[in-house]
Design a protein around this motif. Sequence first.
Motif, PDB file in Angstrom:
ATOM      1  N   ARG A  61       1.085  -1.637  -0.089  1.00 45.58           N
ATOM      2  CA  ARG A  61      -0.255  -0.155   0.140  1.00 45.58           C
ATOM      3  C   ARG A  61       0.898   1.473  -0.132  1.00 45.58           C
ATOM      4  N   LEU A  62       1.352   2.295  -0.875  1.00 45.51           N
ATOM      5  CA  LEU A  62       1.517   3.607  -0.989  1.00 45.51           C
ATOM      6  C   LEU A  62       0.978   4.191  -0.026  1.00 45.51           C
ATOM      7  N   VAL A  63       2.081   4.055   1.071  1.00 48.34           N
ATOM      8  CA  VAL A  63       2.280   5.194   1.724  1.00 48.34           C
ATOM      9  C   VAL A  63       2.420   7.411   1.997  1.00 48.34           C
ATOM     10  N   SER A  64       3.627   7.089   0.879  1.00 50.33           N
ATOM     11  CA  SER A  64       3.978   8.921   0.483  1.00 50.33           C
ATOM     12  C   SER A  64       4.633   8.806  -1.259  1.00 50.33           C
ATOM     13  N   TYR A  65       4.191   9.881  -1.899  1.00 49.15           N
ATOM     14  CA  TYR A  65       5.056   9.936  -3.185  1.00 49.15           C
ATOM     15  C   TYR A  65       4.934  11.280  -3.163  1.00 49.15           C
ATOM     16  N   HIS A  66       6.501  12.201  -3.281  1.00 50.68           N
ATOM     17  CA  HIS A  66       6.770  13.208  -3.039  1.00 50.68           C
ATOM     18  C   HIS A  66       7.858  13.063  -4.257  1.00 50.68           C
ATOM     19  N   ASP A  67       8.276  14.477  -5.154  1.00 45.32           N
ATOM     20  CA  ASP A  67       9.857  14.814  -5.524  1.00 45.32           C
ATOM     21  C   ASP A  67      10.966  14.781  -4.523  1.00 45.32           C
ATOM     22  N   GLU A  68      11.713  15.388  -5.347  1.00 49.89           N
ATOM     23  CA  GLU A  68      13.048  15.707  -4.314  1.00 49.89           C
ATOM     24  C   GLU A  68      13.616  15.809  -5.947  1.00 49.89           C
ATOM     25  N   ASP A  69      14.737  17.510  -5.894  1.00 49.81           N
ATOM     26  CA  ASP A  69      15.333  17.672  -7.096  1.00 49.81           C
ATOM     27  C   ASP A  69      17.186  17.556  -6.422  1.00 49.81           C
ATOM     28  N   ALA A  70      18.059  17.884  -6.978  1.00 46.46           N
ATOM     29  CA  ALA A  70      19.419  17.560  -6.702  1.00 46.46           C
ATOM     30  C   ALA A  70      19.684  17.960  -5.588  1.00 46.46           C
ATOM     31  N   GLY A 109      11.105  20.593 -16.984  1.00 48.25           N
ATOM     32  CA  GLY A 109      12.619  21.033 -17.704  1.00 48.25           C
ATOM     33  C   GLY A 109      13.633  20.008 -16.889  1.00 48.25           C
ATOM     34  N   ARG A 110      13.903  20.326 -15.662  1.00 46.49           N
ATOM     35  CA  ARG A 110      15.033  19.166 -13.761  1.00 46.49           C
ATOM     36  C   ARG A 110      14.289  18.328 -14.518  1.00 46.49           C
ATOM     37  N   ALA A 111      15.322  17.208 -14.014  1.00 47.13           N
ATOM     38  CA  ALA A 111      15.310  16.453 -13.488  1.00 47.13           C
ATOM     39  C   ALA A 111      15.271  16.235 -12.206  1.00 47.13           C
ATOM     40  N   GLN A 112      14.024  14.834 -11.769  1.00 48.77           N
ATOM     41  CA  GLN A 112      13.907  15.030 -10.140  1.00 48.77           C
ATOM     42  C   GLN A 112      13.493  13.728 -10.195  1.00 48.77           C
ATOM     43  N   GLN A 113      14.248  13.105  -8.510  1.00 48.86           N
ATOM     44  CA  GLN A 113      13.283  11.544  -8.715  1.00 48.86           C
ATOM     45  C   GLN A 113      11.803  11.384  -8.076  1.00 48.86           C
TER      46      GLN A 113
END
Length: 133
Positions: free
Chosen positions: A20-29, A121-125
């Motif tokens: 089950r999904l607990v969290s979903y976020h983005d992180e930049d460089a 336009g920016r790579a993120q995790q």
Amino acid sequence: MRGAEPPELPETSELLGLWRLVSYHDEDAEGAVSEGPLGPQPHGLLYYADGYLSVNMGRGTPVPGAVPYMGYAGTWRREGDRLVHVIEVCSNPAWSGTEQTRTFALDGDLLTLRGTAVVAGRAQQRVLTWKRA
């Protein structure tokens, strides 16, 4: 002097089952964290079977014009510390027939998957944390 031993990777069989999904976020460089595409309270299920997978995720709170749902199914394989999802069907037709690579970490009943996305336009995790159901 010998360096620290790398952490032992879990067996593939430890990934099988429902998550089950607990969290979903983005992180930049730079490490800054921002909300993922499914909002602050996403819902989702990930199912790994022997060689097959299914992922279904949705926005917890609907927002007009926002992505309400993401889902795909296909096959998967492990390559060291990476999982490769081979997508056969997808809510985003552009992903059908592609391979999506994720790094993974398993900590007890928590599975964290990380993949790269280009946002504005920016790579993120993209960082998704799942809890064994």
